[in-house]
Design an enzyme around this catalytic site. Structure first.
Site, PDB file in Angstrom:
ATOM      1  N   ASP A  51       0.784  -1.161   0.092  1.00 20.80           N
ATOM      2  CA  ASP A  51       0.125  -0.001  -0.243  1.00 20.80           C
ATOM      3  C   ASP A  51       0.853   1.318  -0.071  1.00 20.80           C
ATOM      4  O   ASP A  51       0.278   2.359  -0.304  1.00 20.80           O
ATOM      5  CB  ASP A  51      -1.064   0.120   0.999  1.00 20.80           C
ATOM      6  CG  ASP A  51      -0.371   0.123   2.538  1.00 20.80           C
ATOM      7  OD1 ASP A  51       0.928  -0.099   2.456  1.00 20.80           O
ATOM      8  OD2 ASP A  51      -1.146   0.155   3.589  1.00 20.80           O
ATOM      9  N   SER A  52       2.236   1.133  -0.163  1.00 24.47           N
ATOM     10  CA  SER A  52       3.048   2.216   0.032  1.00 24.47           C
ATOM     11  C   SER A  52       2.962   2.655  -1.562  1.00 24.47           C
ATOM     12  O   SER A  52       3.138   4.027  -1.854  1.00 24.47           O
ATOM     13  CB  SER A  52       4.619   1.711  -0.186  1.00 24.47           C
ATOM     14  OG  SER A  52       4.882   0.584  -1.072  1.00 24.47           O
ATOM     15  N   ASP A  90      -1.240  -6.039  -0.178  1.00 27.98           N
ATOM     16  CA  ASP A  90      -1.449  -5.548   0.987  1.00 27.98           C
ATOM     17  C   ASP A  90      -3.063  -5.218   1.214  1.00 27.98           C
ATOM     18  O   ASP A  90      -3.611  -4.788   0.191  1.00 27.98           O
ATOM     19  CB  ASP A  90      -0.755  -4.177   0.973  1.00 27.98           C
ATOM     20  CG  ASP A  90       0.478  -4.161   2.085  1.00 27.98           C
ATOM     21  OD1 ASP A  90       0.464  -5.028   2.786  1.00 27.98           O
ATOM     22  OD2 ASP A  90       1.141  -3.135   1.842  1.00 27.98           O
ATOM     23  N   LYS A 120      -1.316  -9.363   2.707  1.00 28.93           N
ATOM     24  CA  LYS A 120      -0.542  -8.733   4.002  1.00 28.93           C
ATOM     25  C   LYS A 120      -1.214  -8.000   4.722  1.00 28.93           C
ATOM     26  O   LYS A 120      -2.263  -7.116   4.030  1.00 28.93           O
ATOM     27  CB  LYS A 120       0.850  -8.362   3.547  1.00 28.93           C
ATOM     28  CG  LYS A 120       1.663  -7.605   4.561  1.00 28.93           C
ATOM     29  CD  LYS A 120       3.083  -7.272   4.468  1.00 28.93           C
ATOM     30  CE  LYS A 120       3.471  -5.911   3.857  1.00 28.93           C
ATOM     31  NZ  LYS A 120       2.816  -5.032   4.389  1.00 28.93           N
ATOM     32  N   GLU A 122      -1.464  -5.578   8.699  1.00 26.98           N
ATOM     33  CA  GLU A 122      -0.456  -5.066   9.629  1.00 26.98           C
ATOM     34  C   GLU A 122      -0.813  -5.260  10.973  1.00 26.98           C
ATOM     35  O   GLU A 122      -2.194  -5.103  11.282  1.00 26.98           O
ATOM     36  CB  GLU A 122      -0.222  -3.503   9.380  1.00 26.98           C
ATOM     37  CG  GLU A 122       0.383  -3.152   8.198  1.00 26.98           C
ATOM     38  CD  GLU A 122       0.759  -1.409   8.199  1.00 26.98           C
ATOM     39  OE1 GLU A 122       0.501  -0.695   8.979  1.00 26.98           O
ATOM     40  OE2 GLU A 122       1.161  -1.134   6.829  1.00 26.98           O
ATOM     41  N   GLU A 189       9.517  -4.331  10.211  1.00 22.89           N
ATOM     42  CA  GLU A 189       9.831  -2.969   9.528  1.00 22.89           C
ATOM     43  C   GLU A 189      10.621  -1.979  10.567  1.00 22.89           C
ATOM     44  O   GLU A 189       9.972  -1.997  11.579  1.00 22.89           O
ATOM     45  CB  GLU A 189       8.685  -2.354   8.986  1.00 22.89           C
ATOM     46  CG  GLU A 189       9.032  -0.843   8.299  1.00 22.89           C
ATOM     47  CD  GLU A 189       8.140  -0.592   7.326  1.00 22.89           C
ATOM     48  OE1 GLU A 189       6.909  -1.019   6.987  1.00 22.89           O
ATOM     49  OE2 GLU A 189       8.173   0.715   6.874  1.00 22.89           O
TER      50      GLU A 189
HETATM   51  O1  KIV Z   1       3.480  -1.154   1.418  1.00 25.19           O
HETATM   52  C1  KIV Z   1       4.905  -1.552   1.540  1.00 25.19           C
HETATM   53  O2  KIV Z   1       5.385  -1.406   0.560  1.00 25.19           O
HETATM   54  C2  KIV Z   1       5.282  -2.535   2.533  1.00 25.19           C
HETATM   55  C3  KIV Z   1       6.866  -2.618   2.545  1.00 25.19           C
HETATM   56  C4  KIV Z   1       7.311  -1.355   3.069  1.00 25.19           C
HETATM   57  C5  KIV Z   1       6.861  -3.770   3.625  1.00 25.19           C
HETATM   58  O3  KIV Z   1       4.575  -2.898   3.587  1.00 25.19           O
END
Ligand code: KIV
Length: 271
Positions: A51-52, A90, A120, A122, A189
């Site tokens: 989600d970055s 994510d 994924k 968090e 992280e």
């Molecule tokens: O969103 C993302 O790119 C991430 C990585 C930094 C692990 O969660």
């Protein structure tokens, strides 16, 4: 009879990745598009559609505003562009925290609509019940603890975790809880090295470090950071490319050519 070249390429599976605990380091990068994913696919064990992308591609301040549909659109592109790596997508903020049922609905939507192999999310101990619920129902989950960007408003920014020894037990408990709940791997992280090393030794699933030292079972970086496309990458990033300058130079040369009527040339036009 099929020749070697004709054999279908098999994607790396979740059990194969989980079995790499303590073995050869796991290689991973983020990718958000079919074309970059196709390149990364040749070298990475798994690709994260992180989600970055909200910050890297869409100019958002944090990842909090990323909608589910955006993750699905980019997830689909990455699956289309790849054949080999496990694709992990994510779950964005607000799509899984409320209840295990809500998490299942949205994780199933991500998996059905993108064709990815895992999601994924968090959070540590507080997400253990949800992780267990998803895994029991057929959704492989990668966890993400330590610095969790979706909670940056609560954490007061993007801060390295574990500088104060007194916080270690909570981080250790988070990693243990997600491992016991059935996550197949966990991203650590922004974490000090001795804590990442301790957690990696304590739990049975691979730890994937980002700013968490070589002590982890694998590493992940944001692709644009390591390619040199981010003018201010985080300190822990090793920059392997110079894309920002290369793009700048290429665009400038193109603009100069157009203004000087040097492009298109005779051999670049249809007659
Ligand atoms: O969103 C993302 O790119 C991430 C990585 C930094 C692990 O969660």
């Amino acid at each position: 009879m099929s020749t070697e070249a004709q054999k279908p390429v098999r994607r790396i599976t979740v059990p194969q990745l989980a079995a790499r605990k303590g073995g050869d380091p796991i290689v991973s990068l983020t990718s958000y598009h079919a074309h970059t994913a196709a390149i990364v696919d040749k070298h990475a064990d798994f690709i994260l559609v992180g989600d970055s992308l909200g910050m890297v591609m869409h100019g958002m301040e944090t990842t909090v505003g990323v909608p589910l549909d955006l993750m699905i659109m980019h997830g689909r592109a990455v699956v289309r562009g790849t054949r080999r790596a496990l694709i992990v997508v994510d779950m964005p903020f607000g799509t899984y925290e409320e209840s295990p049922n809500m998490a299942f609905r949205n994780a199933a939507k991500i998996m059905k609509e993108t064709g990815c192999g895992a999601v994924k999310l968090e959070g540590g101990a507080r997400m253990a019940e949800t992780i267990h619920f998803l895994v029991e129902r057929g959704i492989p989950v990668m966890a993400h603890t330590g610095l969790t960007p979706q909670s940056s408003h609560v954490m007061g920014g993007f801060k390295t975790q574990g500088r104060d020894d007194e916080t270690w037990p909570a981080h250790e408990e988070d990693a243990r809880a997600v491992s016991e709940a059935g996550a197949f791997a966990v991203v650590l992280e922004g974490m000090v090295e001795p804590l990442a090393a301790k957690i990696t030794k304590q739990i049975d699933i691979p730890t994937i470090g980002i700013g968490a030292s070589v002590e982890c079972d694998g590493q992940i970086l944001v692709l644009e950071d390591m390619l040199g496309l981010n003018a201010r990458p985080p300190k822990f990033v090793k920059v392997y490319g110079d894309l920002l300058n290369q793009i700048e130079t290429a665009v400038e040369s193109y603009a100069d050519d157009v203004r000087a009527r040097k492009f298109p040339t005779d051999d670049q036009i249809y007659r």
